[in-house]
Design an enzyme around this catalytic site. Structure first.
Site, PDB file in Angstrom:
ATOM      1  N   GLU A   1       1.027  -1.062   0.026  1.00 24.47           N
ATOM      2  CA  GLU A   1      -0.051   0.154  -0.026  1.00 24.47           C
ATOM      3  C   GLU A   1       1.055   1.276   0.006  1.00 24.47           C
ATOM      4  O   GLU A   1       1.912   1.388   1.166  1.00 24.47           O
ATOM      5  CB  GLU A   1      -0.649  -0.054   1.031  1.00 24.47           C
ATOM      6  CG  GLU A   1      -1.775   1.053   1.267  1.00 24.47           C
ATOM      7  CD  GLU A   1      -2.527   1.235   2.601  1.00 24.47           C
ATOM      8  OE1 GLU A   1      -3.785   1.430   2.572  1.00 24.47           O
ATOM      9  OE2 GLU A   1      -2.217   0.664   3.461  1.00 24.47           O
TER      10      GLU A   1
ATOM     11  N   GLU B   1      -7.961  11.021   2.632  1.00 20.43           N
ATOM     12  CA  GLU B   1      -8.131   9.891   3.562  1.00 20.43           C
ATOM     13  C   GLU B   1      -8.329  10.611   4.802  1.00 20.43           C
ATOM     14  O   GLU B   1      -7.679  11.704   5.282  1.00 20.43           O
ATOM     15  CB  GLU B   1      -7.035   9.002   3.633  1.00 20.43           C
ATOM     16  CG  GLU B   1      -6.959   7.879   4.853  1.00 20.43           C
ATOM     17  CD  GLU B   1      -6.255   7.002   4.792  1.00 20.43           C
ATOM     18  OE1 GLU B   1      -6.004   6.042   5.744  1.00 20.43           O
ATOM     19  OE2 GLU B   1      -5.415   6.844   3.884  1.00 20.43           O
TER      20      GLU B   1
END
Length: 340
Positions: A138, A227
């Site tokens: 990620e 995010e």
């Protein structure tokens, strides 16, 4: 509140012929006025409103030519509106964790451009975000943040696109991923000075990570993401970009060549090259000295010089590979593509 509808007037019995001229004229004026009102209402809509899509639950999809992803562990606290082209907006309040953005279903070496606004209250990131498989990674290229600037094991810096980014690596254990709950590494490039808008040349980050021993696998999706974690806020972002960002891809004359990482050893590494747009192509690869190409596969290769490879199809399709001996230089080669 709506007014009660008026009762419909009943038609006079026995009238079966055309309306009087005065009535027809009045009706025509009414129709024209209604059409004008509808047109003005359409013109008054904000750009993209006619194609907007509101998302509140976990999903991926495509919207107006872009891939999007919406994930949250706290449904009901965050929503997103997918606007025209690469635009999206978000709003969240006292949320848990979420990641939302627009981009591409397959990431890679791209020159990503974006603009907009980012207004967090608490912990949040504005980041180019993506995943790779084999290895499962990620990754984040963070341009702005809220109350917390991400950190980890420091691996160095990379200077690109008008700023310097600190490179970190972290590990998550039994955490959500694109392959279910797994243990995986996270790679980070975190800009030293915040910004909201500009260019992100992904290949420059990928090369810097590789030099630090942080290898990516085959690319899954890549989005320009908002995010948030235990925070509130809003954002409105528009993203665009082209393939071939940094040293790893190029196009022209109707085709594009894109590089992706293969296997890696102490003294050498493999690169995979994918060609799109044509099946009759010529790819030119320039290898930075003192690195050299040891071998190739699935192409007919010629060598104008020791640092230049010219690749043409040999009947094995539009994907080929090379093995490069780095000789101390881990910077990936550049590639360009032309048809014919």
């Amino acid at each position: 509140m709506h007014d009660a509808p008026a009762q419909r007037k009943r038609r006079r019995p026995g009238r079966i012929g055309p309306l009087p001229r005065s009535s027809r004229f009045a009706r025509l004026k009414l129709l024209i006025a209604s059409a004008c009102a509808a047109l003005l209402a359409t013109l008054a809509l904000p750009p993209g409103a006619a194609h907007a899509q509101t998302v509140t639950s976990n999903q991926t999809g495509n919207h107006n030519g872009y891939f999007y992803s919406f994930w949250t562990d706290a449904p009901g606290t965050v929503s997103a509106t997918m606007g025209s082209g690469g635009n999206y907006s978000t709003s969240w309040r006292n949320t848990g964790n979420f990641v939302i953005g627009k981009g591409w279903s397959t990431g890679g070496r791209r020159t990503v451009t974006y603009s907009g606004s980012f207004n967090p209250s608490g912990n949040a990131y504005l980041t180019l975000y993506g995943w790779s498989r084999n290895p499962l990674v990620e990754y984040y290229i963070v341009d702005n943040w809220g109350t917390y600037r991400p950190t980890g094991t420091f691996k160095g810096t990379v200077t690109t696109d008008g700023g310097t980014y600190d490179i970190y690596q972290t590990t998550r254990y039994n955490a959500p991923s694109i392959e279910g709950n797994k243990t995986f590494n996270q790679y980070w490039s975190v800009r030293q000075q915040k910004r909201t808008g500009g260019t992100i040349t992904t290949g420059n980050h990928f090369d810097a990570w590789a030099r630090a021993g942080m290898q990516l696998g085959s690319h899954d999706y890549m989005i320009m993401a908002t995010e948030g974690y235990q925070s509130s806020g809003s954002s409105n972002i528009t993203v665009g970009g082209t393939s071939g960002g940094g040293g790893g891809g190029g196009g022209g004359g109707g085709c594009t060549a894109t590089l992706s990482a293969g296997e890696r050893w102490d003294d050498r590494y493999n690169l995979n090259v994918s060609v799109s747009g044509s099946s009759n192509w010529t790819v030119t690869m320039n290898v930075p000295s003192p690195a050299t190409i040891l071998s190739t596969w699935n192409i007919t290769a010629t060598w104008p010089s020791s640092q230049v490879l010219v690749a043409r199809p040999n009947g094995s399709g539009n994907n080929f590979g090379v093995t490069i001996k780095h000789n101390g230089n881990w910077t990936w080669p550049t590639v360009s593509c032309s048809t014919g």
